[in-house]
Design an enzyme around this catalytic site. Structure first.
Site, PDB file in Angstrom:
ATOM      1  N   CYS A  94      -0.856  22.574 -18.409  1.00  0.00           N
ATOM      2  CA  CYS A  94      -0.827  22.842 -19.857  1.00  0.00           C
ATOM      3  C   CYS A  94      -2.121  22.445 -20.552  1.00  0.00           C
ATOM      4  CB  CYS A  94       0.352  22.124 -20.484  1.00  0.00           C
ATOM      5  SG  CYS A  94       1.899  22.683 -19.763  1.00  0.00           S
ATOM      6  N   HIS A 376       3.906  27.970 -26.781  1.00  0.00           N
ATOM      7  CA  HIS A 376       3.062  27.289 -25.809  1.00  0.00           C
ATOM      8  C   HIS A 376       2.763  28.187 -24.598  1.00  0.00           C
ATOM      9  CE1 HIS A 376       1.443  24.482 -23.036  1.00  0.00           C
ATOM     10  NE2 HIS A 376       2.564  24.114 -22.467  1.00  0.00           N
ATOM     11  N   CYS A 406      -0.092  16.724 -22.709  1.00  0.00           N
ATOM     12  CA  CYS A 406       0.549  16.328 -21.446  1.00  0.00           C
ATOM     13  C   CYS A 406       0.587  17.560 -20.545  1.00  0.00           C
ATOM     14  CB  CYS A 406       1.968  15.838 -21.708  1.00  0.00           C
ATOM     15  SG  CYS A 406       2.994  17.071 -22.523  1.00  0.00           S
TER      16      CYS A 406
HETATM   17  C1  LIG Z   1      14.582  25.491 -23.573  1.00  0.00           C
HETATM   18  C2  LIG Z   1      14.604  26.900 -23.034  1.00  0.00           C
HETATM   19  C3  LIG Z   1      15.323  26.923 -21.673  1.00  0.00           C
HETATM   20  C4  LIG Z   1      15.386  27.747 -24.046  1.00  0.00           C
HETATM   21  O1  LIG Z   1      15.317  29.065 -23.650  1.00  0.00           O
HETATM   22  P1  LIG Z   1      16.255  30.186 -24.286  1.00  0.00           P
HETATM   23  O2  LIG Z   1      17.678  29.844 -24.069  1.00  0.00           O
HETATM   24  O3  LIG Z   1      15.745  31.495 -23.815  1.00  0.00           O
HETATM   25  O4  LIG Z   1      15.902  29.993 -25.831  1.00  0.00           O
HETATM   26  P2  LIG Z   1      16.310  30.871 -27.066  1.00  0.00           P
HETATM   27  O5  LIG Z   1      15.104  31.025 -27.916  1.00  0.00           O
HETATM   28  O6  LIG Z   1      17.042  32.094 -26.629  1.00  0.00           O
HETATM   29  O7  LIG Z   1      17.303  29.900 -27.831  1.00  0.00           O
HETATM   30  C5  LIG Z   1      18.641  29.671 -27.393  1.00  0.00           C
HETATM   31  C6  LIG Z   1      19.525  29.669 -28.617  1.00  0.00           C
HETATM   32  O8  LIG Z   1      19.129  28.585 -29.440  1.00  0.00           O
HETATM   33  C7  LIG Z   1      18.853  29.059 -30.743  1.00  0.00           C
HETATM   34  N1  LIG Z   1      17.751  28.291 -31.298  1.00  0.00           N
HETATM   35  C8  LIG Z   1      16.552  28.034 -30.714  1.00  0.00           C
HETATM   36  N2  LIG Z   1      15.787  27.310 -31.549  1.00  0.00           N
HETATM   37  C9  LIG Z   1      16.509  27.110 -32.657  1.00  0.00           C
HETATM   38  C10 LIG Z   1      16.258  26.442 -33.860  1.00  0.00           C
HETATM   39  N3  LIG Z   1      15.089  25.821 -34.112  1.00  0.00           N
HETATM   40  N4  LIG Z   1      17.228  26.416 -34.803  1.00  0.00           N
HETATM   41  C11 LIG Z   1      18.409  27.021 -34.592  1.00  0.00           C
HETATM   42  N5  LIG Z   1      18.707  27.688 -33.455  1.00  0.00           N
HETATM   43  C12 LIG Z   1      17.770  27.726 -32.513  1.00  0.00           C
HETATM   44  C13 LIG Z   1      18.461  30.495 -30.549  1.00  0.00           C
HETATM   45  O9  LIG Z   1      18.659  31.247 -31.732  1.00  0.00           O
HETATM   46  C14 LIG Z   1      19.382  30.922 -29.462  1.00  0.00           C
HETATM   47  O10 LIG Z   1      20.636  31.200 -30.030  1.00  0.00           O
HETATM   48  P3  LIG Z   1      21.511  32.449 -29.512  1.00  0.00           P
HETATM   49  O11 LIG Z   1      21.809  32.137 -28.075  1.00  0.00           O
HETATM   50  O12 LIG Z   1      22.708  32.409 -30.412  1.00  0.00           O
HETATM   51  O13 LIG Z   1      20.638  33.643 -29.674  1.00  0.00           O
HETATM   52  C15 LIG Z   1      13.172  27.487 -22.864  1.00  0.00           C
HETATM   53  O14 LIG Z   1      12.569  27.663 -24.115  1.00  0.00           O
HETATM   54  C16 LIG Z   1      12.331  26.561 -22.018  1.00  0.00           C
HETATM   55  O15 LIG Z   1      12.445  26.565 -20.792  1.00  0.00           O
HETATM   56  N6  LIG Z   1      11.458  25.770 -22.679  1.00  0.00           N
HETATM   57  C17 LIG Z   1      10.677  24.769 -22.008  1.00  0.00           C
HETATM   58  C18 LIG Z   1       9.433  25.361 -21.493  1.00  0.00           C
HETATM   59  C19 LIG Z   1       8.707  24.362 -20.659  1.00  0.00           C
HETATM   60  O16 LIG Z   1       9.220  23.765 -19.749  1.00  0.00           O
HETATM   61  N7  LIG Z   1       7.459  24.207 -20.972  1.00  0.00           N
HETATM   62  C20 LIG Z   1       6.623  23.336 -20.242  1.00  0.00           C
HETATM   63  C21 LIG Z   1       6.111  22.377 -21.181  1.00  0.00           C
HETATM   64  S1  LIG Z   1       4.865  21.418 -20.404  1.00  0.00           S
END
Ligand SMILES: CC(C)(COP(=O)(O)OP(=O)(O)OC[C@H]1O[C@@H](n2cnc3c(N)ncnc32)[C@H](O)[C@@H]1OP(=O)(O)O)[C@@H](O)C(=O)NCCC(=O)NCCS
Length: 420
Positions: A94, A376, A406
């Site tokens: 990252c 990101h 990180c």
């Molecule tokens: C966490 C993660 C698994 C979520 O993925 P996802 O399920 O596809 O996420 P979505 O955007 O579809 O959100 C899931 C639900 O939460 C809701 N939601 C997400 N953010 C929200 C917020 N801020 N407020 C309200 N609702 C929210 C979405 O609307 C969605 O609802 P729905 O199912 O009714 O449509 C994914 O974003 C992820 O893997 N993130 C981490 C990435 C990572 O590891 N990065 C490395 C960093 S070093």
């Protein structure tokens, strides 16, 4: 202020990026290389720089396409550049684009280059899908077969399960733990509550929305023109949620530990597509060519911890190293950008800084939100952060700014920028 170790000081002249879009949405039809080229081409346009003046191009990418393994070289083969500009791509997870900036700055500081473009890209809509190991072995065997019979014999071993594609995992190769599971572990070990995480995420969305609406973030964004018929021009990050609230966030189920967890889709950064590019010059070159620097790179440092411990906590070691190399103290910083992989990680990092006796002043941290809201794209985030930090340092006339990121592998990256 002279360059560190008496080396030539390196200026950040400008930076820009594509909109950051949740994977599979606005940028889903773009290849990573197209996004990277788009950001670099626009950087030349915006700075009115002749491509012939660029000495080196460095790009970060974490999950490269099998067809374009060195994306930086494809950027350097844009018609705007002569074909003779060397270019390489790198991967520091990252922190890749931040590493690209510091690697390019090293070359300039050493006098090996005067002008460099450093950036990064990621398209999680354009990831390599791999064949299973058994299918790969069978294909190799078939390609070596000396007769048709031997080839048919090799292919006859293929079973349906061998055809299931394998996609790259966001997990530690050494421990098998995903980033999300690591964030979950850090939340538990550091006693970071779900409410505190949701509050940080909400803050990220609010500040990113403000920064977009008042034009500060939009000024850094290069609009993207999708090729799909009827598709609208993309001018903004689409992960920023103006509609969210603590109540809505509280309703979401934890993702990585469904029973006892606190890390949710709302307090994690989303999987994202995007690219960034930053223009760097030696201080003397900038002066000769008539460019006004936004800021100068004062120091940078990388640290690592055991990935089996708290995977995303290494900034707590990288930051003091960068401050020490800069010869400054935490309290002198006027702006701080902390990459937000997960709210649990940001709050753990801040807890680690506070344990050093450093005062945490939220008014100067992530003043336009962070990766939870803007998104990101792994390889590109560092370029966004360098650009946003340098621009805001100029706006506020802040002398010293810090960024920390990180990264996978238990690594942490930190950089100190100075204005004058
Ligand atoms: C966490 C993660 C698994 C979520 O993925 P996802 O399920 O596809 O996420 P979505 O955007 O579809 O959100 C899931 C639900 O939460 C809701 N939601 C997400 N953010 C929200 C917020 N801020 N407020 C309200 N609702 C929210 C979405 O609307 C969605 O609802 P729905 O199912 O009714 O449509 C994914 O974003 C992820 O893997 N993130 C981490 C990435 C990572 O590891 N990065 C490395 C960093 S070093």
């Amino acid at each position: 202020m002279p360059a560190m170790n008496g080396r030539r000081r390196v200026a950040v002249i400008a930076g820009c990026r594509t909109p950051f879009s949740k994977a599979g949405t606005d940028l889903k039809d773009a290849r990573a290389v197209d996004l990277a080229r788009h950001a670099a081409r626009e950087l030349l346009e915006r700075t009115n720089l002749d491509g012939r003046d660029v000495d080196e191009i460095v790009f970060g990418q974490v999950v490269p396409s099998a067809l374009v393994p060195n994306v930086a070289r494809e950027v350097s083969l844009l018609p705007q550049f002569p074909k003779e500009i060397p270019a390489y791509s790198l991967n520091r997870a990252c922190a890749s684009a931040a590493q690209a900036v510091s690697s390019a700055q090293d070359q300039i500081a050493l006098g090996n280059a005067d002008v460099a473009i450093a950036g990064g890209v990621e398209s999680l809509s354009d990831i390599p899908i791999l064949a299973s190991r058994r299918l790969a072995d069978i294909l190799v065997e078939a390609s070596k077969a000396k007769s048709l019979g031997a080839r048919v014999g090799a292919f006859s071993k293929v079973r349906p399960r061998d055809l299931v594609p394998v996609s790259p995992a966001i997990a530690e190769p050494s421990t098998g733990e995903s980033m999300g599971q690591s964030a979950e572990k850090m939340a538990k070990e550091n006693h970071i509550t779900r409410e505190a995480q949701d509050r940080w995420a909400l803050r990220s969305h609010r500040l990113a929305a403000q920064g977009t609406d008042d034009g500060r973030l939009k000024a850094e964004i290069v609009p993207w023109f999708p090729q799909r018929p009827g598709a609208a021009i993309v001018t903004e990050d689409n992960g920023i949620r103006r509609d969210t609230s603590l109540e809505q966030m509280a309703k979401l189920k934890p993702v990585f530990d469904r029973r006892y967890g606190s890390v949710t889709a709302a307090n994690s950064s989303p999987l994202t597509d995007g690219a960034s590019a930053v223009l760097l010059m030696g201080e003397d070159t900038a002066r000769t060519m008539g460019y006004e620097p936004l800021a100068f790179i004062r120091s940078y440092a990388v640290a690592a911890v055991d990935p089996g411990w708290q995977l995303l906590q290494a900034p707590v070691w990288a930051v003091p190293k960068a401050l020490e190399r800069a010869g400054i103290q935490w309290k002198e910083l006027g702006l701080i950008e902390i990459h937000e992989a997960f709210a649990a990680q940001v709050l753990s990092n801040l807890q680690g800084f506070a344990a050093k006796g450093w005062e945490i002043n939220e008014d100067i941290i992530n003043v336009m939100g962070g990766s939870i809201a803007t998104g990101h794209p792994f390889g590109a985030t560092g370029g966004r952060i360098v650009t946003t930090l340098a621009n805001e340092m100029k706006r506020r006339d802040v002398q010293l700014g810090l960024l920390s990121i990180c990264a996978q592998g238990g690594m942490g990256f930190a950089m100190v920028l100075e204005r004058r």
